[in-house]
Design an enzyme around this catalytic site. Structure first.
Site, mmCIF file in Angstrom:
data_model
loop_
_atom_site.group_PDB
_atom_site.id
_atom_site.type_symbol
_atom_site.label_atom_id
_atom_site.label_comp_id
_atom_site.label_asym_id
_atom_site.label_seq_id
_atom_site.Cartn_x
_atom_site.Cartn_y
_atom_site.Cartn_z
ATOM 1 N N ARG A 168 8.611 6.714 3.485
ATOM 2 C CA ARG A 168 9.682 6.005 2.593
ATOM 3 C C ARG A 168 10.989 6.801 3.310
ATOM 4 O O ARG A 168 11.989 7.007 2.459
ATOM 5 C CB ARG A 168 9.465 6.563 1.272
ATOM 6 C CG ARG A 168 8.290 5.927 0.587
ATOM 7 C CD ARG A 168 8.319 4.358 0.451
ATOM 8 N NE ARG A 168 7.367 4.106 -0.396
ATOM 9 C CZ ARG A 168 6.015 3.915 -0.075
ATOM 10 N NH1 ARG A 168 5.583 3.979 1.274
ATOM 11 N NH2 ARG A 168 5.078 3.507 -0.742
ATOM 12 N N SER A 250 7.408 2.831 -7.417
ATOM 13 C CA SER A 250 7.296 4.370 -7.474
ATOM 14 C C SER A 250 8.493 4.921 -7.449
ATOM 15 O O SER A 250 9.331 4.726 -6.796
ATOM 16 C CB SER A 250 6.680 4.942 -6.240
ATOM 17 O OG SER A 250 5.385 4.418 -6.043
ATOM 18 N N GLU A 346 12.578 8.354 -5.126
ATOM 19 C CA GLU A 346 12.402 7.356 -4.130
ATOM 20 C C GLU A 346 13.956 6.548 -4.117
ATOM 21 O O GLU A 346 14.733 6.426 -3.352
ATOM 22 C CB GLU A 346 11.309 6.378 -4.030
ATOM 23 C CG GLU A 346 10.211 6.757 -3.324
ATOM 24 C CD GLU A 346 9.454 5.421 -3.247
ATOM 25 O OE1 GLU A 346 9.923 4.228 -3.266
ATOM 26 O OE2 GLU A 346 8.267 5.608 -3.025
HETATM 27 N N1 EPU Z 1 -2.873 8.709 -10.898
HETATM 28 C C1 EPU Z 1 -3.124 9.118 -12.058
HETATM 29 N N2 EPU Z 1 -2.333 8.749 -12.996
HETATM 30 C C2 EPU Z 1 -1.212 8.139 -12.950
HETATM 31 C C3 EPU Z 1 -0.982 7.534 -11.565
HETATM 32 C C4 EPU Z 1 -1.856 7.951 -10.444
HETATM 33 O O1 EPU Z 1 -4.043 9.921 -11.954
HETATM 34 O O2 EPU Z 1 -0.649 7.727 -13.980
HETATM 35 C C5 EPU Z 1 -3.726 8.837 -9.794
HETATM 36 C C6 EPU Z 1 -4.632 7.671 -9.379
HETATM 37 O O3 EPU Z 1 -5.746 7.509 -10.109
HETATM 38 C C7 EPU Z 1 -4.910 7.776 -7.845
HETATM 39 C C8 EPU Z 1 -3.722 8.474 -7.393
HETATM 40 O O4 EPU Z 1 -2.931 9.128 -8.493
HETATM 41 O O5 EPU Z 1 -5.906 8.450 -7.836
HETATM 42 C C9 EPU Z 1 -2.688 8.001 -6.610
HETATM 43 O O6 EPU Z 1 -2.395 6.714 -7.073
HETATM 44 P P1 EPU Z 1 -2.286 5.018 -6.739
HETATM 45 O O7 EPU Z 1 -3.581 4.919 -5.897
HETATM 46 O O8 EPU Z 1 -1.758 4.174 -7.862
HETATM 47 O O9 EPU Z 1 -1.073 5.071 -5.679
HETATM 48 P P2 EPU Z 1 0.126 6.088 -5.620
HETATM 49 O O10 EPU Z 1 0.001 7.486 -4.713
HETATM 50 O O11 EPU Z 1 0.824 6.238 -7.076
HETATM 51 C C10 EPU Z 1 1.484 4.685 -3.415
HETATM 52 C C11 EPU Z 1 2.859 4.449 -3.194
HETATM 53 C C12 EPU Z 1 2.676 2.986 -3.769
HETATM 54 C C13 EPU Z 1 1.889 1.992 -3.174
HETATM 55 C C14 EPU Z 1 0.400 2.646 -3.253
HETATM 56 C C15 EPU Z 1 -0.700 1.875 -2.667
HETATM 57 C C16 EPU Z 1 4.111 6.173 -3.056
HETATM 58 C C17 EPU Z 1 5.347 6.922 -3.642
HETATM 59 N N3 EPU Z 1 3.806 5.331 -3.801
HETATM 60 O O12 EPU Z 1 1.207 4.988 -4.937
HETATM 61 O O13 EPU Z 1 3.977 2.436 -3.440
HETATM 62 O O14 EPU Z 1 1.828 0.764 -3.288
HETATM 63 O O15 EPU Z 1 0.148 3.971 -2.946
HETATM 64 O O16 EPU Z 1 -0.356 2.241 -1.294
HETATM 65 O O17 EPU Z 1 4.041 6.565 -1.787
HETATM 66 C C18 EPU Z 1 6.423 2.319 -4.190
HETATM 67 O O18 EPU Z 1 6.745 3.029 -3.148
HETATM 68 O O19 EPU Z 1 7.322 2.014 -4.736
HETATM 69 C C19 EPU Z 1 5.140 1.920 -4.425
HETATM 70 C C20 EPU Z 1 4.510 1.113 -5.273
#
Ligand code: EPU
Length: 350
Positions: A168, A250, A346
């Site tokens: 990012r 995010s 971000e």
């Molecule tokens: N989780 C929780 N509670 C929550 C949210 C997440 O326990 O409220 C846990 C989930 O269960 C999972 C882990 O955290 O085990 C990661 O969550 P998720 O798979 O939803 O992905 P993320 O890390 O939250 C990242 C990117 C997203 C992207 C997704 C898929 C960043 C900051 N975010 O989200 O990007 O779509 O992976 O690749 O890197 C963005 O940058 O705007 C964005 C949406």
């Protein structure tokens, strides 16, 4: 060139925050900007500081009326630049909607961007943030971009090596320093972006959500269109549609820590979601950390934490940028107090 005054920005930021631009100029082609830079008005328009370049406004928190000149990038156009034996080179104007562009490349039969479906914003903003999702980052498909230097009016082209891509992150998010000529924040207006899509296409499937889809459907070799449909469905299920609930995706980056720090946290919080990175560091799921602090569904004023994904802050209707920032700070404080980790936002705050 028309300088619009007191322009409402609510429709131009995905958080849907109500604010005005004191002065705004729409850049529909390169010549609009070059004419503006060469005009007698330029010095007066930028007396209050460098202009603010506005793309899709999907990574932005506006905390008040915007005093610097706003340059709204509306450069359109999509074309195939080269159909080579190994890949397609495709170009889009910076003002094109990102998702519509992804959809169009697939319709043309050029796969490669499907994992990046449904990311809000414009093509021009995609390299600034090095957008990424489901195992693909923009830098994996990026070829080059054209930009104009707002200080000198010079046009220039950057290839991937010159963009300083990170998680990012890019050269467009850093101010230039005296010691290193690295950093184009506030200085460059991106006009066109080119992508290289290899003909030897392979689906990128290494994410739990995608593995689940494969198990559910029995399809372990999805084509690009199927993968696109899956990604859209996954995102729609857990991320709010900015057209309905204002948000900026995010809100925080997933923090990286050393294995020692991670081991320390696991000893206290065995369930912490973490991923080892190729460089030996460990990435923690910021959404999990925020969720663990009990923030889901809570808020400050009309700004809230999305019920289905704690990493997303939302405008519940009428939120101010100040409320979003206050909420973000409160979340940072509680995550720091519990885990000793500083979350980095971000979006750009203006
Ligand atoms: N989780 C929780 N509670 C929550 C949210 C997440 O326990 O409220 C846990 C989930 O269960 C999972 C882990 O955290 O085990 C990661 O969550 P998720 O798979 O939803 O992905 P993320 O890390 O939250 C990242 C990117 C997203 C992207 C997704 C898929 C960043 C900051 N975010 O989200 O990007 O779509 O992976 O690749 O890197 C963005 O940058 O705007 C964005 C949406």
């Amino acid at each position: 060139m028309i300088v619009e005054k007191q322009v409402p920005l609510q429709a131009y930021n995905s958080f849907g925050i109500v604010a005005k631009a004191h002065q705004l100029v729409r850049i529909r082609e390169e010549a609009d900007l070059l004419g503006l830079l060469a005009s007698a008005d330029w010095a007066g328009l930028t007396r209050g500081g460098m202009p603010f370049v506005l793309g899709g406004g999907s990574n932005l928190v506006i905390t008040g009326d915007v005093k610097p000149l706003v340059l709204k990038v509306e450069i359109m156009g999509r074309r195939l630049v080269d159909d080579g034996p190994k890949g397609w080179l495709v170009e889009a104007g910076a003002g094109e909607n990102w998702h519509a562009f992804v959809q169009w490349t697939l319709q043309q039969g050029w796969p490669g961007l499907e994992n990046l479906a449904l990311i809000p914003g414009t093509v021009g903003a995609s390299p600034v943030q090095n957008i990424g999702a489901y195992g693909v980052e923009l830098q994996d498909r990026f070829h080059s971009l054209d930009a104009i230097d707002l200080r000198t009016g010079e046009s220039f082209t950057l290839d991937a090596g010159k963009c300083g891509f990170g998680y990012r992150d890019s050269v467009f998010k850093h101010a230039s320093s005296d010691t290193r000529d690295f950093g184009l924040a506030g200085r460059a207006l991106i006009t066109r972006v080119r992508f290289w899509l290899p003909k030897a296409w392979k689906p990128v499937l290494g994410y739990a959500d995608l593995e689940r889809r494969m198990a559910e459907t029995g399809n372990t070799a999805p084509d690009a269109q199927t993968l696109f449909d899956w990604i859209c469905a996954i995102r729609r299920a857990k991320l709010p549609d900015p057209a309905v609930i204002g948000n900026a995706g995010s809100f925080f980056k997933n923090p990286t820590v050393s294995p020692d720090v991670c081991a320390d946290i696991i000893a206290r919080e065995p369930k912490v979601v973490h991923y080892p990175m190729p460089d030996g560091s460990i990435k923690l799921a910021a959404g999990w950390l925020i969720d663990a602090c009990g923030w889901k569904g809570r808020g400050v004023g009309n700004a809230g934490v999305y019920e289905k994904q704690a990493l997303v802050l939302v405008n519940r209707g009428g939120a101010t940028g100040g409320e979003v920032v206050t909420l973000a700070r409160a979340i940072q404080t509680s995550v720091y107090e519990r885990f000793g980790i500083r979350l980095e936002p971000e979006p750009v705050v203006i």
